[in-house]
Design a protein around this motif. Structure first.
Motif, PDB file in Angstrom:
ATOM      1  N   UNK A   6       0.679  -1.142   0.111  1.00 41.29           N
ATOM      2  CA  UNK A   6       0.295   0.115   0.020  1.00 41.29           C
ATOM      3  C   UNK A   6       0.822   1.401   0.117  1.00 41.29           C
ATOM      4  N   UNK A   7       0.650   2.103  -0.834  1.00 39.67           N
ATOM      5  CA  UNK A   7       1.413   3.461  -0.719  1.00 39.67           C
ATOM      6  C   UNK A   7       0.355   4.539  -0.926  1.00 39.67           C
ATOM      7  N   UNK A  15      -5.475   1.071   8.889  1.00 36.11           N
ATOM      8  CA  UNK A  15      -5.734   0.107   9.835  1.00 36.11           C
ATOM      9  C   UNK A  15      -7.543  -0.134   9.408  1.00 36.11           C
ATOM     10  N   UNK A  16      -8.256   0.465   8.537  1.00 33.33           N
ATOM     11  CA  UNK A  16      -9.339  -0.179   7.887  1.00 33.33           C
ATOM     12  C   UNK A  16      -9.270  -1.193   7.192  1.00 33.33           C
ATOM     13  N   UNK A  17      -8.188  -1.368   6.471  1.00 33.21           N
ATOM     14  CA  UNK A  17      -7.865  -2.410   5.330  1.00 33.21           C
ATOM     15  C   UNK A  17      -7.132  -3.764   5.967  1.00 33.21           C
ATOM     16  N   UNK A  18      -6.528  -3.362   7.035  1.00 29.28           N
ATOM     17  CA  UNK A  18      -5.748  -4.526   7.520  1.00 29.28           C
ATOM     18  C   UNK A  18      -6.448  -5.842   7.918  1.00 29.28           C
ATOM     19  N   UNK A  19      -7.584  -5.607   8.511  1.00 26.13           N
ATOM     20  CA  UNK A  19      -8.576  -6.973   9.038  1.00 26.13           C
ATOM     21  C   UNK A  19      -8.829  -7.448   7.728  1.00 26.13           C
ATOM     22  N   UNK A  20      -9.162  -6.877   6.600  1.00 28.82           N
ATOM     23  CA  UNK A  20      -9.592  -7.537   5.369  1.00 28.82           C
ATOM     24  C   UNK A  20      -8.323  -8.641   4.962  1.00 28.82           C
ATOM     25  N   UNK A  21      -6.998  -8.105   4.859  1.00 33.99           N
ATOM     26  CA  UNK A  21      -5.943  -8.771   4.439  1.00 33.99           C
ATOM     27  C   UNK A  21      -5.833  -9.938   5.634  1.00 33.99           C
ATOM     28  N   UNK A  26      -3.345 -12.768   4.079  1.00 36.07           N
ATOM     29  CA  UNK A  26      -2.334 -12.005   3.201  1.00 36.07           C
ATOM     30  C   UNK A  26      -1.499 -10.850   4.133  1.00 36.07           C
ATOM     31  N   UNK A  27      -0.202 -11.005   3.708  1.00 39.94           N
ATOM     32  CA  UNK A  27       0.709 -10.085   4.278  1.00 39.94           C
ATOM     33  C   UNK A  27       0.457  -8.651   3.631  1.00 39.94           C
ATOM     34  N   UNK A  28       0.337  -7.595   4.329  1.00 40.52           N
ATOM     35  CA  UNK A  28       0.411  -6.347   3.765  1.00 40.52           C
ATOM     36  C   UNK A  28       1.356  -5.326   4.539  1.00 40.52           C
ATOM     37  N   UNK A  29       1.797  -4.651   3.608  1.00 38.23           N
ATOM     38  CA  UNK A  29       2.578  -3.571   4.039  1.00 38.23           C
ATOM     39  C   UNK A  29       2.089  -2.239   3.603  1.00 38.23           C
ATOM     40  N   UNK A  30       2.536  -1.083   4.415  1.00 40.18           N
ATOM     41  CA  UNK A  30       2.310   0.162   4.199  1.00 40.18           C
ATOM     42  C   UNK A  30       3.757   0.749   3.958  1.00 40.18           C
ATOM     43  N   UNK A  31       4.072   1.095   2.669  1.00 44.87           N
ATOM     44  CA  UNK A  31       5.224   1.637   2.199  1.00 44.87           C
ATOM     45  C   UNK A  31       5.555   3.100   2.372  1.00 44.87           C
ATOM     46  N   UNK A 123     -15.706  -0.309   1.538  1.00 46.94           N
ATOM     47  CA  UNK A 123     -15.393   0.879   0.740  1.00 46.94           C
ATOM     48  C   UNK A 123     -13.975   1.400   1.158  1.00 46.94           C
ATOM     49  N   UNK A 124     -13.077   0.673   0.865  1.00 48.95           N
ATOM     50  CA  UNK A 124     -11.792   1.036   0.959  1.00 48.95           C
ATOM     51  C   UNK A 124     -11.292   2.337   0.234  1.00 48.95           C
ATOM     52  N   UNK A 125     -10.719   3.132   0.710  1.00 50.49           N
ATOM     53  CA  UNK A 125     -10.396   4.297  -0.068  1.00 50.49           C
ATOM     54  C   UNK A 125      -8.809   4.062  -0.672  1.00 50.49           C
ATOM     55  N   UNK A 126      -9.091   3.491  -1.951  1.00 48.87           N
ATOM     56  CA  UNK A 126      -7.879   3.267  -2.848  1.00 48.87           C
ATOM     57  C   UNK A 126      -8.253   3.607  -4.117  1.00 48.87           C
TER      58      UNK A 126
END
Length: 166
Positions: A6-7, A15-21, A26-31, A123-126
């Motif tokens: 995530x960028x 934090x809103x998206x992390x529970x979905x991952x 799925x491993x997720x990282x905020x770059x 409604x992820x803000x991407x």
């Protein structure tokens, strides 16, 4: 390894998206912005090099957007970088892109479909979603965003507006 990069997200958005991952295992990282000068391939493989530090031998890390674009660089490549709101390597990130980007790495189609469904559901803000490919693995984040902006502009220009007769 299946992972999500995530960028440009705020901590609250991440934090809103992390529970979905997490539910999808799925491993997720905020770059951080300081890594945007690295190529996607370098970032995805955990070999990211902080700005201002030379890359290890054999690792391709462009010094700036101009270097990343090579012969395709417009005359004002720094202007492109600034237009995307992303600093070049070695610069201090005064202004960061407002675009929020997700790069999916090594996800099979079914898992990608499930992830995209879940992100729509919350409604992820991407703003932009991409898949890591052999082609874009050599691109920096400014280069990827520039390509995505131009694709969106081309798509929008060809798409007829609803409700208007032609």
């Amino acid at each position: 390894m299946e992972k999500l990069l995530f960028f440009g997200l705020t901590d609250a958005e991440f934090q809103k998206i992390k529970p979905v991952a997490s539910r999808l295992k799925l491993h997720c990282e905020q770059i951080p912005v300081s890594m945007y000068h690295n190529t996607l391939g370098v970032i995805a493989s955990y070999r990211a090099v902080p700005a201002g530090i030379p890359a290890a031998p054999g690792t391709s890390v462009p010094a700036s957007l101009t270097a990343a674009l090579g012969a395709d660089a417009p005359a004002g490549a720094s202007a492109v970088s600034a237009a995307c709101g992303i600093p070049e390597a070695g610069s201090t990130p005064a202004a960061v892109s407002r675009d929020r980007l997700l790069v999916m790495c090594q996800l099979p189609e079914r898992r990608m479909d499930k992830l995209l469904f879940e992100l729509r559901r919350i409604d992820a803000p991407i703003d932009y979603k991409a898949v890591l490919t052999p082609t874009n693995a050599g691109w920096t984040i400014p280069r990827l965003l520039m390509e995505m902006h131009s694709e969106k502009a081309a798509y929008t220009a060809k798409k007829p507006l609803k409700g208007l007769s032609q």
